[in-house]
Design a protein around this motif. Sequence first.
Motif, PDB file in Angstrom:
ATOM      1  N   TYR A   1     -39.368 -18.661 135.199  1.00  0.00           N
ATOM      2  CA  TYR A   1     -38.142 -17.925 135.503  1.00  0.00           C
ATOM      3  C   TYR A   1     -37.984 -17.849 137.012  1.00  0.00           C
ATOM      4  O   TYR A   1     -38.956 -17.682 137.732  1.00  0.00           O
ATOM      5  N   SER A  33     -34.996 -16.087 139.815  1.00  0.00           N
ATOM      6  CA  SER A  33     -33.691 -15.506 140.132  1.00  0.00           C
ATOM      7  C   SER A  33     -33.547 -15.365 141.632  1.00  0.00           C
ATOM      8  O   SER A  33     -34.532 -15.187 142.340  1.00  0.00           O
ATOM      9  N   ARG A  39     -29.518 -15.589 137.928  1.00  0.00           N
ATOM     10  CA  ARG A  39     -30.688 -16.114 137.223  1.00  0.00           C
ATOM     11  C   ARG A  39     -30.548 -17.628 137.158  1.00  0.00           C
ATOM     12  O   ARG A  39     -29.641 -18.151 136.520  1.00  0.00           O
ATOM     13  N   THR A  70     -34.388 -19.948 133.497  1.00  0.00           N
ATOM     14  CA  THR A  70     -34.514 -18.908 132.472  1.00  0.00           C
ATOM     15  C   THR A  70     -35.414 -19.392 131.350  1.00  0.00           C
ATOM     16  O   THR A  70     -34.971 -19.615 130.238  1.00  0.00           O
TER      17      THR A  70
END
Lengths: 216, 254
Positions: free
Chosen positions: B15, B17, B22, B25
Motif C-alpha cells: 500500500y 498513499s 491512495r 492499494t
Amino acid sequence: MDFAQNLVTTFNFILQGVGVTIGVTLVALAVGLVFGVTMAMARVYGNPLLQAIAAAYSVIIRAVPVVVIIFILFFVIARFVNLSPFWAGSLALGFTSGAYQSEIFRGAFRAVPSGQMIAARAIGMSKLQAIRSIILPQAVRLALPAWGNEATLVLKDSTLVFVVGVPEILRRAQQVSARTLEPFVAFSVAMLLYLVLTLLTTQILQWFERRYRLQM
Amino acid sequence: MSTATAPILRIENIYKSFGETRVLTGFSLTVQPQEVVVVVGPSGSGKSTLLRCINLLSPPDAGRIWLEEQEITAPGVNPDKVRQRIGMVFQDFNLFNHLTALGNVMIGLTKVRKMPKKEAYELAMFELERVGLVDRAHYYPAQLSGGQKQRVAIARALGMDPHIMLFDEPTSALDPELTGEVLEVMQQLAGEGMTMIVVSHEMGFARQVASRVVFMEGGVVVEEGTPAQMFEQPVHERTRAFLRKISDMDGNNR
C-alpha cells in the motif's frame, strides 16, 4: 617635481596595504564560504532544528551592521581569545559574508533539479554522498555569478577593518593624507587600487564562470 | 519460463498513499529471474510509484517486498545497499549534468562501489560500449541526443551490476525516431538474461520482449499474462479496452 615626488611616496606607502586588503578579503571569503555552504545545506537538507538555527544565523547577522560585529569581536571576544585586529576584522567580515553566501547557496541548491538527487540515491549513494558528489558541484557552478558579486562586495567591505586599526589600503591612505595634507592624492591612489583589485577579481571569476559553466 | 527457481522479487500486498491519495492499494507481484515484466496501465494507476516502492525511493506504507532472499521492507535494512542491487532508468534520464557520459557511469563505481579509478574507467568504458556510446564518452549530457542520454543512463545503472533493472517509461520523453535505439539496447539486455520490470506503453516491445504483461489500474493488478494472452484474448473488459486504445495509438504513430 614636488608633486611627483609626493605621488610616488604616497603610492608606495599605500601600496603596502594591498597585501593586507587581499589577506582580509581572502580570509573573509573563505570563512564565509565554509559558513555559507554549511548553513545552506542545513537549510535545504537539514532537520527542522538545523533549519531554524541556519535561518536565525542568516537573519540576525544580516540585520547587524558589519562594524558592530567587528567591534564585538575586537572589544568583547578578543578579551577572552587572543585575536589580533587583522583576525578580528577578517573573521567578522567572514561571519557576515557567510550569512549572505548562505542565501546564495540556498538558492543554488534549490536550483539543482530534484531528479539529480533521486538518480544519485537510485545508484546507492547515501544522502550525504549525493549532496557531496552530485548536488554540491552543480550548486557551486550555479552560484558562481552571484558569488563573484559577493566577492567584490567583501573586497570593498574590507575597508571596514580600518576601524580597529588594520593597516589596509584605506587606513594607509588616511595616514598618508594626515601627514602630507594632500587628501586628494592619497584617496585617489586608494580609489585606483580598489578599482584595479575589483576589476581583477571580476576577471578571475568570469574566467571560472566560463570554464565551469553548467549546461542543462 | 521455469517456475521452479526461487523468485528474484516478491511484492506482497503493498500500500502507498500520498496524503489523501491512495496510489497502491494492495499490489502483489512475483518476478522470476530473467523475466521481463512489462507493466501497463492508465496514467495515475500507480506504475511509477510501484517502481519507487521497489527500490525504496519511497518505501511502501504497508506490505512486504523481498529481493532475492532478503525482505527489504524489514526494519533495519539499509536502503542504500538495496538500491545498489536495483538499477533504475528514468523517463527524463536524470543524468548528472556536471559530468561527462563517462563520468556519469564512473561516479557510482568510485563513490559507491569504491573501485580504484583505473578499474572504474575500464568498466565504465565497457558499459558504454554495451550501449554503443564509446565515441560519446567525453560528451556532456547537454551535448547528447535524448536517445543517447537514455543509453548513458542505462550504462550508468548497469555499472552498478544490478540484479534487476527497473525502467520508468524510458522512451516517453523521446522523439519517436529516437525510441528505437533505446528499445534495442533494452532488448539486447533482456537477451543477456537481465531481469527487468518495464513501465512502458511501447506495445511492439511488449509483444516481442516481454515474458509477461501486467495491466494495473487503481493501484492493483487487474490482469496479467503472456503478451499473447493479454493482446489476443484478455479476460477483463477494462484490459481489452485499454490495450486496444494503446495499440491504436501505437499503430497510428508508426
